[in-house]
Enzyme design. Structure first.
Site, PDB file in Angstrom:
ATOM      1  N   SER A 199     -19.954 -16.050 -38.156  1.00 48.67           N
ATOM      2  CA  SER A 199     -21.221 -16.753 -37.756  1.00 48.67           C
ATOM      3  C   SER A 199     -20.884 -18.135 -36.902  1.00 48.67           C
ATOM      4  O   SER A 199     -19.929 -18.096 -36.100  1.00 48.67           O
ATOM      5  CB  SER A 199     -22.295 -17.061 -38.559  1.00 48.67           C
ATOM      6  N   GLU A 324     -27.721  -7.392 -36.528  1.00 52.28           N
ATOM      7  CA  GLU A 324     -27.610  -8.527 -36.491  1.00 52.28           C
ATOM      8  C   GLU A 324     -28.921  -9.372 -36.758  1.00 52.28           C
ATOM      9  O   GLU A 324     -28.735 -10.319 -37.527  1.00 52.28           O
ATOM     10  CB  GLU A 324     -26.940  -9.361 -35.357  1.00 52.28           C
ATOM     11  N   HIS A 417     -26.442  -9.477 -40.263  1.00 54.24           N
ATOM     12  CA  HIS A 417     -25.545 -10.681 -40.209  1.00 54.24           C
ATOM     13  C   HIS A 417     -25.095 -11.053 -41.744  1.00 54.24           C
ATOM     14  O   HIS A 417     -25.960 -11.501 -42.466  1.00 54.24           O
ATOM     15  CB  HIS A 417     -26.352 -11.645 -39.370  1.00 54.24           C
TER      16      HIS A 417
END
Length: 507
Positions: A199, A324, A417
Site C-alpha cells: 500500500s 482492491e 486490499h
C-alpha cells in the site's frame, strides 16, 4: 544449545554506538534503534539528520514509538503500551538465531497506512517467521506520517523557521543509509538489499526508485498494491496545505509559528479531516498526504519517470489484489467508489476517456462496478503503467493476488486490499490473520502464503521470483495469479487495460 551460544552476537557495534538485542524464538532481534535525530523542535518539518553517537550500550529490546496518528484499532501491534511520539525515527533488525558464516540477503519493509497511520510494530508484519525459515535478515522502520511527514508547507517558511517537503520519504532514505552503514555488523549483505512494502509502503518504495538521493541504497523492489499515481505537483500540494491550515483556523501570517509549536494531536486531527472528509469529495482519487514532485528531491512524477526510463533500473516485482476497492468502500471511504465521485474524478482529470472506461465495466453505475473502477483507478491501472514501462528496460514481473479466505468472501470483500500481508509474512496465526481463517481455509491460506513468501525470498536471493513465473513484457503481458491453484494469465483484463490507456489522473 548453551545460553552463551544462543545469545551469540546480541551486542552489535553500529556506526552511532553499541546496541544489545535479544533472542526471540528462532531469531535475534534489535528494535527501536535511532537512525536519525528526533524530528522535534527546530527539526520538525525538516529533513532528517543522522543520529548522534552514544557510548553506553543501547537496550534494543523494544519497538520505538509509533508516529503520531489516529486510533490504532485496526492496526494491532505487540502491545498497546507502545507510545506515540514525534520522536519516532527508529529502525529494527531481525536475524536468524544462529549467525551465518556468509552475509545474508536483506529485506527492508516499508509499512502501509495511507501515509497517515501504521507502524513497524504491527503484528501483521512480523518478519520473524520469514527470517527463521528463509535465512535472511529483515529490517523495518518507523517514519513520519500525516501532516508532519507528507504535506508541503514550504510556502509558509520564514528565514527563522524554514520548512522542507517530502520529509517522510527522506526519513526512509536516512534509514536505508543506516542499513548501508550497519547491516554487515548484523550479518547482512549491504550489496543485496530488497526493498518491499504494501500500500503506502509500496507507493513509497516505488517513489524511492525515482529519488536521486536513494540511488544505490537498494537493489531490488517487490511492491504490493502501490498507488503509483499518488504523487502531486506543487499547485495541488499548496492548495491542500492552505485547506489544512484553514481547518485549524490559522491564517498565512501565523502559519510558521503554529506549525512549529502546535502539539501533534491537532495536526493529526486536521489531517484526518482533510484526507478523509474533504479531499475524497473535492478531488476523488487523489490523496492529500502524499509525495510531492518538488523538482529536486523528487524531480519527476513517478509515472513520468518510469515512462521515460528514468526510474532506477533494478529488478522489480509489482502486483495488486483482485478486489482492491472493497476494503475502502466498506471501512475507509477514501476512494472514488461511488457514481458521484467517479463522474467528478473524470471531469477533473480525463473527461474524454470517461465513456470508454465505464463501458469496460458492464453494469456501471451499479455499486459493484463502481467499486471496481475506484480500486482499479488508484491501484491496478497506474501499477500496470509502471510495470509495462519498466519491463522495456529492466527485469519485471507482474502478479495479481486472487486468493481470499472464506471469511473475506462471506463478508463480500473478496481478495481485497491488505489480505496479502498475512500471506507474505505467514501471520495467519495471530490477530487479523487469525480472524481471516476462523471460518476455515487455514491450510489453504497457509499454502498460498507459503508460495507467495517463497517467491519473495527467491527474488531477494537470486533477483528472480522463480522458474514458474515468467517475466512481464508488453506483448504477452504474462501475469502470475496467486490463488488456491496458481496460474499464468496472458494480458488479464485486456479490455479494461485498453480502455484506461492514456489516463493520467492528477499531476
Amino acid at each position: 544449545m548453551s545460553t552463551a551460544t544462543a545469545e551469540a552476537g546480541l551486542n552489535v557495534q553500529t556506526s552511532e554506538g553499541p546496541v544489545r538485542g535479544r533472542v526471540l524464538g528462532d531469531t535475534r532481534s534489535w528494535r527501536g534503534i535511532p537512525y536519525a535525530e528526533p524530528p522535534v523542535g527546530e527539526l520538525r518539518l525538516r529533513r532528517p539528520r543522522r543520529a548522534r553517537p552514544w557510548r553506553d550500550v543501547l537496550d534494543a529490546s523494544g519497538f520505538g514509538p509509533w508516529a503520531p496518528q489516529r486510533t490504532r484499532r485496526l492496526l494491532p501491534g505487540p502491545g498497546p503500551r507502545t507510545p506515540m511520539s514525534e520522536d519516532c525515527l527508529t529502525i529494527n533488525v531481525t536475524a536468524p538465531k544462529t549467525p551465518s558464516a556468509e552475509p545474508l540477503p536483506v529485506l527492508v519493509f516499508l509499512h502501509g497506512g495511507a501515509f497517515s497511520s501504521g507502524s513497524a510494530a504491527m503484528e501483521l508484519i512480523d518478519g520473524s517467521g520469514m527470517v527463521a525459515g528463509g535465512n535472511v535478515l529483515f529490517v523495518s522502520m518507523n517514519y513520519r506520517l500525516g501532516a508532519l511527514g507528507f504535506m508541503d508547507f514550504r510556502a509558509y517558511s520564514t528565514p527563522e523557521r524554514p520548512f522542507e517537503t517530502n520529509v517522510g520519504l527522506a526519513d526512509q532514505v536516512a534509514a536505508l543509509e543506516w542499513v548501508q552503514r550497519n547491516i554487515a555488523a548484523f550479518g547482512g549483505d549491504p550489496d543485496n538489499i530488497t526493498l518491499f512494502g504494501e500500500s503506502a509502503g509500496a507507493t513509497a518504495a516505488l517513489t524511492l526508485m525515482c529519488v536521486p538521493a536513494a540511488d544505490g541504497l537498494f537493489h531490488r523492489a517487490f511492491l504490493q498494491s502501490p498507488a503509483a499515481g499518488v504523487a502531486y505537483g506543487p499547485e495541488l500540494a499548496e492548495q491542500w496545505a492552505a485547506e489544512f491550515l484553514g481547518i485549524l483556523g490559522i491564517g498565512a501570517g501565523g502559519a510558521a509559528e503554529a506549525l512549529s509549536e502546535l502539539p501533534a494531536a491537532p495536526l493529526v486531527a486536521a489531517a484526518e479531516q482533510l484526507t478523509d472528509k474533504i479531499t475524497p469529495d473535492a478531488q476523488p482519487g487523489a490523496r492529500s498526504l502524499a509525495p510531492v514532485v518538488d523538482g529536486s528531491f523528487l524531480p519527476l512524477h513517478p509515472l513520468d519517470a518510469f515512462a521515460q526510463g528514468k526510474a532506477r533500473q533494478i529488478p522489480l516485482v509489482l502486483g495488486t489484489m483482485n478486489n482492491e476497492g472493497t476494503l475502502f468502500d466498506r471501512f475507509h471511504n477514501i476512494l472514488p467508489t461511488s457514481e458521484e465521485r467517479i463522474e467528478k474524478m473524470f471531469a477533473l482529470t480525463e473527461p474524454d476517456l470517461r465513456d470508454g472506461v465505464v463501458a469496460a465495466y458492464k453494469g456501471y453505475p451499479h455499486k459493484r462496478q463502481a467499486v471496481e473502477i475506484g480500486g482499479e483507478a488508484v491501484f491496478w491501472h497506474p501499477g500496470l503503467q509502471v510495470i509495462q514501462a519498466h519491463s522495456e528496460s529492466a527485469p519485471a514481473w507482474c502478479y495479481r493476488f486472487d486468493y481470499a479466505p472464506r471469511a473475506a468472501r462471506l463478508a463480500g470483500l473478496g481478495a481485497t486490499h491488505g489480505l496479502d500481508l498475512p500471506a507474505v509474512f505467514g501471520t495467519y496465526g495471530t490477530g487479523v490473520g487469525k480472524t481471516l481463517v476462523l471460518l476455515g481455509n487455514r491450510r489453504t491460506a497457509a499454502n498460498v502464503g507459503h508460495r507467495f513468501q517463497s517467491a519473495l525470498l527467491r527474488f531477494a536471493k537470486t533477483g528472480a521470483p522463480g522458474p514458474m513465473w515468467p517475466k512481464y513484457d508488453t506483448v504477452s503481458r504474462r501475469t502470475k495469479i496467486f490463488d488456491r491453484y496458481d496460474r499464468i494469465e496472458l494480458d488479464p483484463r485486456s479490455a479494461r487495460r485498453k480502455a484506461w490507456n492514456g489516463y493520467r489522473g492528477y499531476r
